[in-house]
Design a protein around this motif. Sequence first.
Motif, PDB file in Angstrom:
ATOM      1  N   GLY A 109       0.840  -1.186   0.000  1.00  0.00           N
ATOM      2  CA  GLY A 109       0.000   0.000   0.000  1.00  0.00           C
ATOM      3  C   GLY A 109       0.873   1.232   0.000  1.00  0.00           C
ATOM      4  O   GLY A 109       1.507   1.570  -0.988  1.00  0.00           O
ATOM      5  N   GLU A 141      -3.717   8.514   4.401  1.00  0.00           N
ATOM      6  CA  GLU A 141      -4.585   7.397   4.044  1.00  0.00           C
ATOM      7  C   GLU A 141      -5.952   7.609   4.675  1.00  0.00           C
ATOM      8  O   GLU A 141      -6.061   7.972   5.851  1.00  0.00           O
ATOM      9  CB  GLU A 141      -3.998   6.076   4.533  1.00  0.00           C
ATOM     10  N   ARG A 176      -9.930   5.850   5.118  1.00  0.00           N
ATOM     11  CA  ARG A 176     -10.753   4.656   4.993  1.00  0.00           C
ATOM     12  C   ARG A 176     -12.206   5.030   5.289  1.00  0.00           C
ATOM     13  O   ARG A 176     -12.552   5.319   6.443  1.00  0.00           O
ATOM     14  CB  ARG A 176     -10.294   3.561   5.946  1.00  0.00           C
ATOM     15  N   ARG A 229      -9.963   1.819   0.940  1.00  0.00           N
ATOM     16  CA  ARG A 229      -8.909   2.704   1.452  1.00  0.00           C
ATOM     17  C   ARG A 229      -8.303   3.455   0.280  1.00  0.00           C
ATOM     18  O   ARG A 229      -8.139   2.903  -0.814  1.00  0.00           O
ATOM     19  CB  ARG A 229      -7.838   1.910   2.214  1.00  0.00           C
ATOM     20  N   PHE A 253      -2.494   5.324  -4.158  1.00  0.00           N
ATOM     21  CA  PHE A 253      -2.889   3.940  -3.958  1.00  0.00           C
ATOM     22  C   PHE A 253      -4.342   3.848  -3.502  1.00  0.00           C
ATOM     23  O   PHE A 253      -4.891   4.768  -2.896  1.00  0.00           O
ATOM     24  CB  PHE A 253      -1.969   3.239  -2.952  1.00  0.00           C
ATOM     25  N   GLY A 275      -7.235   0.629  -2.167  1.00  0.00           N
ATOM     26  CA  GLY A 275      -7.418  -0.770  -1.805  1.00  0.00           C
ATOM     27  C   GLY A 275      -8.880  -1.101  -1.564  1.00  0.00           C
ATOM     28  O   GLY A 275      -9.694  -0.237  -1.223  1.00  0.00           O
ATOM     29  N   SER A 298     -11.379  -4.585  -0.097  1.00  0.00           N
ATOM     30  CA  SER A 298     -11.482  -5.960   0.408  1.00  0.00           C
ATOM     31  C   SER A 298     -12.920  -6.220   0.829  1.00  0.00           C
ATOM     32  O   SER A 298     -13.658  -5.303   1.234  1.00  0.00           O
ATOM     33  CB  SER A 298     -10.530  -6.188   1.578  1.00  0.00           C
ATOM     34  N   THR A 339      -9.152  -9.418  -1.561  1.00  0.00           N
ATOM     35  CA  THR A 339      -8.517  -8.128  -1.304  1.00  0.00           C
ATOM     36  C   THR A 339      -7.632  -7.752  -2.478  1.00  0.00           C
ATOM     37  O   THR A 339      -7.073  -8.625  -3.149  1.00  0.00           O
ATOM     38  CB  THR A 339      -7.689  -8.174  -0.008  1.00  0.00           C
ATOM     39  N   THR A 340      -7.511  -6.457  -2.707  1.00  0.00           N
ATOM     40  CA  THR A 340      -6.615  -5.983  -3.761  1.00  0.00           C
ATOM     41  C   THR A 340      -6.165  -4.558  -3.435  1.00  0.00           C
ATOM     42  O   THR A 340      -6.885  -3.797  -2.794  1.00  0.00           O
ATOM     43  CB  THR A 340      -7.305  -6.009  -5.147  1.00  0.00           C
ATOM     44  N   THR A 341      -4.956  -4.237  -3.839  1.00  0.00           N
ATOM     45  CA  THR A 341      -4.404  -2.883  -3.728  1.00  0.00           C
ATOM     46  C   THR A 341      -3.719  -2.557  -5.039  1.00  0.00           C
ATOM     47  O   THR A 341      -3.002  -3.390  -5.596  1.00  0.00           O
ATOM     48  CB  THR A 341      -3.382  -2.783  -2.580  1.00  0.00           C
ATOM     49  N   ARG A 381      -1.397   0.593  -7.087  1.00  0.00           N
ATOM     50  CA  ARG A 381      -0.612   1.821  -6.946  1.00  0.00           C
ATOM     51  C   ARG A 381      -0.262   2.371  -8.324  1.00  0.00           C
ATOM     52  O   ARG A 381      -0.021   1.604  -9.268  1.00  0.00           O
ATOM     53  CB  ARG A 381       0.714   1.543  -6.219  1.00  0.00           C
ATOM     54  N   GLY A 390       0.944  -3.387  -7.664  1.00  0.00           N
ATOM     55  CA  GLY A 390      -0.119  -3.737  -6.725  1.00  0.00           C
ATOM     56  C   GLY A 390      -0.126  -5.215  -6.437  1.00  0.00           C
ATOM     57  O   GLY A 390       0.786  -5.968  -6.822  1.00  0.00           O
TER      58      GLY A 390
END
Length: 668
Positions: A144, A322, A324, A334, A374, A376, A378, A387-389, A391, A427
């Motif tokens: 992240g 960051e 959320r 996020r 970035f 994210g 989930s 889940t995935t992130t 960038r 990512g």
Amino acid sequence: MRRTIILIPLLALPFSAAAQEADTLEENRIVVTGEALDEPEGAEAFATEDIDRDAILATPSGRIDDVLQTVAGFQQFRRSDSRSANPSAQGATLRALGGNASSRALVLLDGVPLADPFFGYIPFFAIAPERLGHIAVTRGGGSGAFGAGAVSGTIALDSAGPADLAPFAAQALVNDRGDTEAWVQAAPRLGDGFATIAVRWDCGDGFFTTPEDQRVAATVPASFDARSLEARAVAPLAPGVELQARLAMFEDERTLRFDGADSSTSGQDASVRVVARGAWDVEALAYVQARDFSNVVISSSRFTPVLDQRKTPGTGIGGKIEIRPPESAVGSLRFGVDYRRASGELQEDAISAFSGALTERRRTGGSNDDLGLFAGWSRTFGTMTATTTIRADRWSIADGFYRAENPAGDLLTDDRFADRSDWDVSGRAGLRWEAGGGLAVRAAGYRGLRVPTLNELYRPFVIFPVVTQANAALEPEKLWGYEAGIDWDGEAARLSLTAFDNRLDGAVANVTLTPVLRQRRNLDAVRVRGIELDSEVRFGPFALRGSLALNDAAVEGTGDAAGLDGRRPPQVADVIGSATLAWRPRERVEAALTLRHVGDQFESDQETDVLSAATTLNAFASLPLGANLSLILRGENLTGERIVTRNQGGSIDLGTPTTVWAGIRLGL
């Protein structure tokens, strides 16, 4: 040694919305933790190993790099620890992607990247185990925040909080050679917040790294003298909102192999972090780092100085925000932005080994910048979590130069290198299925990015008779990888097994062009396939923990690197493993034995000069002497294994011999 005064800017952000949501906390009570936001949902889909405070404190050497050696797949560039290695060679990596002194793992302390701005190494000597509460090692690229550096994984170090620390604690030890280690730590509660202040000093004459049959009159032990000071404070700003500030200073001096081969490292770090917990979670971080390094190179034939790397001032600045949002039917989200800038230069003097006269003055350096965006997501679907992130990084390499003058000040070389920049996307994504009975199955894929360090781009060096040239045209390394694994957690045992396949395109390596000439080049790729095993079995007061990494690593090379195709990268072992048997019958009574094995490694890209396999036995014990006093005993390499850390044409350096420590620990 240069001292730098750092002014910490105040961080002011609009957290009112988060604070209003936090007002619903029980009785509006203010609670501070000193921690970051919790890991996002779905983080367990990746291969992560946690190290708790008990295991951190029970390290036989008292060094954080020794603690990390218990994690399958962790390695430094060389086998030397942070008392007897050249600091500039202490890069950290995971999953056998080594062969380079820069770090391919992203190492964070309370969210702040620790890599040196110029060289990219990690100042392990400045990270005191007693100040930490938890370590999480996530293997595999992508991340992240600050993810443009996590090509092999992320090592997250978290400071200990008031629940872990005694109001006052101290320790003093001495070993069988007369080396000493001492630290003092205080952790007072301050209203609704808390503070910690810690001082540590390690020093001694050290041991001979040179084998007895290769010693000469100029050979000396690897002496060391390291000091560090850290102050940390956590205070509430409003219900659910807290300010965390950290200031650290450190200095380290070492002598390696020959009399006069002295190196010194200094640093001053400062950071502030604001964490707001509520319906909207927010984390904001800002940091500044000032580092310096000097090193004197001694001729291995005449034993006189041939190079004085007088100064390497470097500066790192950065931060992140960051956010959320509240969880919804879509899942957990996020969003964030981060920024890092590394700048610095090397100032060195070349000296005649025959006359001792100055022959050339050199300066080289530049700056690297990275702006990352970035996001994210989930979500849990019954027993499945996804889940995935992702960038997007805007990286730039700028202001590069190399300048050389003769002693009279006449210009010999004045190279200015073109600025470069680009966008890159990286990512990771993962799935985890809870199969029941404590069994979980997971799979993940990822892409990582690492921009070459200023050292790799601009600094040539000589280890006689081999000259290694820098390369200002180096491109960023890019990793593609995937993994699959199973986790099982029972009442008295746990097991984690992961199989992975990683390909590091454009891996930076020192490529041999002639017997006496190398240059840093981007290889076509380094391909690594492997298996990692982490396990623990608990029976009564005993616990048996084990880790094993089996690696099949090979270079893919064409052109000047065609001769490397299919060869194992330098400094990479095909097997690394450890097992620790710990006994904790009651509080403050503890004993542990650790068996560690590292397989054969090669010193060079030609698969020559073997570093033979080594198996060591280490020990730790703590026994109470009174209500607040404990006896501490530690043993390193108790079997006297010959640990080869460097082998250049038969010129060998050795690692830690049998060493026994004894002392006391006070906790009030």
